[in-house]
Scaffold this active site. Structure first.
Site, mmCIF file in Angstrom:
data_model
loop_
_atom_site.group_PDB
_atom_site.id
_atom_site.type_symbol
_atom_site.label_atom_id
_atom_site.label_comp_id
_atom_site.label_asym_id
_atom_site.label_seq_id
_atom_site.Cartn_x
_atom_site.Cartn_y
_atom_site.Cartn_z
ATOM 1 C CB CYS A 1 -0.932 0.008 1.204
ATOM 2 S SG CYS A 1 -2.077 1.400 1.171
ATOM 3 C CB CYS B 1 -4.436 3.366 -5.902
ATOM 4 S SG CYS B 1 -3.769 1.717 -5.629
ATOM 5 C CB THR C 1 0.546 -0.101 -5.362
ATOM 6 O OG1 THR C 1 -0.850 -0.154 -5.015
ATOM 7 C CG2 THR C 1 1.409 -0.339 -4.136
HETATM 8 N N1 API Z 1 -6.174 -2.339 -2.614
HETATM 9 C C1 API Z 1 -4.754 -2.666 -2.716
HETATM 10 C C2 API Z 1 -4.013 -2.342 -1.416
HETATM 11 C C3 API Z 1 -3.954 -0.883 -1.174
HETATM 12 C C4 API Z 1 -3.208 -0.198 -2.259
HETATM 13 C C5 API Z 1 -3.396 1.299 -2.320
HETATM 14 N N2 API Z 1 -4.170 1.880 -1.241
HETATM 15 C C6 API Z 1 -2.050 1.962 -2.413
HETATM 16 O O1 API Z 1 -1.902 3.106 -1.954
HETATM 17 O O2 API Z 1 -1.142 1.335 -2.961
HETATM 18 C C7 API Z 1 -4.607 -4.159 -2.923
HETATM 19 O O3 API Z 1 -5.516 -4.889 -2.561
HETATM 20 O O4 API Z 1 -3.559 -4.541 -3.435
#
Ligand code: API
Length: 288
Positions: free
Chosen positions: A76, A223, A225
């Site tokens: 994350c 997000c 990532t």
């Molecule tokens: N939903 C993502 C995790 C959080 C990623 C996102 N909040 C970020 O800032 O990278 C997953 O299940 O891989």
């Protein structure tokens, strides 16, 4: 740890928001129901992810990441910036390390409030995403979303930056009905671990616009990532240079895919919104 009075920090990275709890002083057992209850925006605190800080032998802190649907995941980016800021303040130094399920991240907290996370080397092979079928060119995979009449995201690129991502190019990311297509692709049989689904619009050789349907959390304001994955995909497709400003609904991140060692560096802000105490009923939801 007194489970009846669990302190938490409410934090966010460009509007991607987190409840951060500290389990370094005592074991904390949170079932998926409790995670969902805490994340619930009507009856809980409300967040995209619950972040649990634990002690680490390999880094300054271990960061556990639980999506709003209760699923535990391994990366994350936005939360990593928030956690880095908390730990840097505790340790009185700008450089800290964060261990996650599958890697140790380096972090630098700048005096200007911008935090840079070294997200490591992206995984690009079909079996590293992972995909259920072999694709030898993961810059473009063929994917039909749902029934034949469903709108198809055009040949996404897939990247793993600690978690699985599919990024499709679009001429107008605002026009894509991601709320409809996102869940279809998140649960597509090609993604045995599901996937985070993004649409990416190239605005210039150093600037892209990204919207994301997050695995386990849905449409989010940002997000981290996904911004990394979208930049890597655009660079692999030779649509941008190796440093890319990514504009998300909640704001901008700067992503560099460093030539020298292949690491992806993500730079952006963090924020502490408020602090509080989690009521016991959220930790043990009724009927559990
Ligand atoms: N939903 C993502 C995790 C959080 C990623 C996102 N909040 C970020 O800032 O990278 C997953 O299940 O891989």
């Amino acid at each position: 740890m007194d489970a009846n009075a669990l302190h938490f920090r409410k934090m966010n990275g460009l509007g991607n928001d987190f409840v951060v709890v500290d389990a370094r002083t005592g074991a904390l057992v949170l079932g998926a129901d409790a995670v969902r209850a805490i994340a619930d925006r009507k009856e809980g605190i409300g967040c995209d992810q619950l972040i649990v800080l634990e002690s680490s032998e390999a880094a300054d802190v271990f960061m556990r990441i639980l999506d709003a649907d209760g699923g535990e995941v391994a990366a994350c980016g936005n939360a990593a910036r928030c956690v880095a800021a908390v730990v840097a303040q505790e340790r009185g130094r700008a450089d800290v390390t964060i261990e996650t399920e599958n890697q140790v991240l380096g972090a630098h907290v700048g005096a200007d409030g911008q935090v840079t996370i070294d997200m490591g080397v992206p995984r690009l092979r079909w079996d590293e995403i992972p995909l259920a079928e072999a694709f030898h060119d993961t810059r473009h995979i063929e994917l039909q979303a749902g029934p034949i009449d469903a709108p198809v995201l055009h040949s996404p690129a897939v990247v793993n930056v600690g978690n699985p991502h599919a990024s499709s190019s679009s001429d107008d990311v605002e026009a894509v009905d991601l709320g409809r297509i996102g869940p279809m692709l998140e649960h597509h049989p090609l993604f045995p671990e599901r996937a985070n689904i993004s649409v990416v619009q190239v605005l210039s050789p150093d600037h892209v616009k990204v919207r994301t349907w997050e695995r386990g959390a849905g449409l989010t304001q940002a997000c981290g990532t996904a911004a990394c994955a979208a930049a890597v995909a655009s660079i692999r497709r030779e649509l941008t240079g190796r440093t890319v400003r990514t504009t998300l609904p909640g704001g901008d991140l700067v992503i560099e895919w460093r030539e020298a060692d292949g690491h992806v560096l993500m730079t952006g802000p963090f924020a502490l919104d408020f602090e509080g105490t989690l009521p016991a009923e959220l930790l043990t939801p009724a009927g559990v």
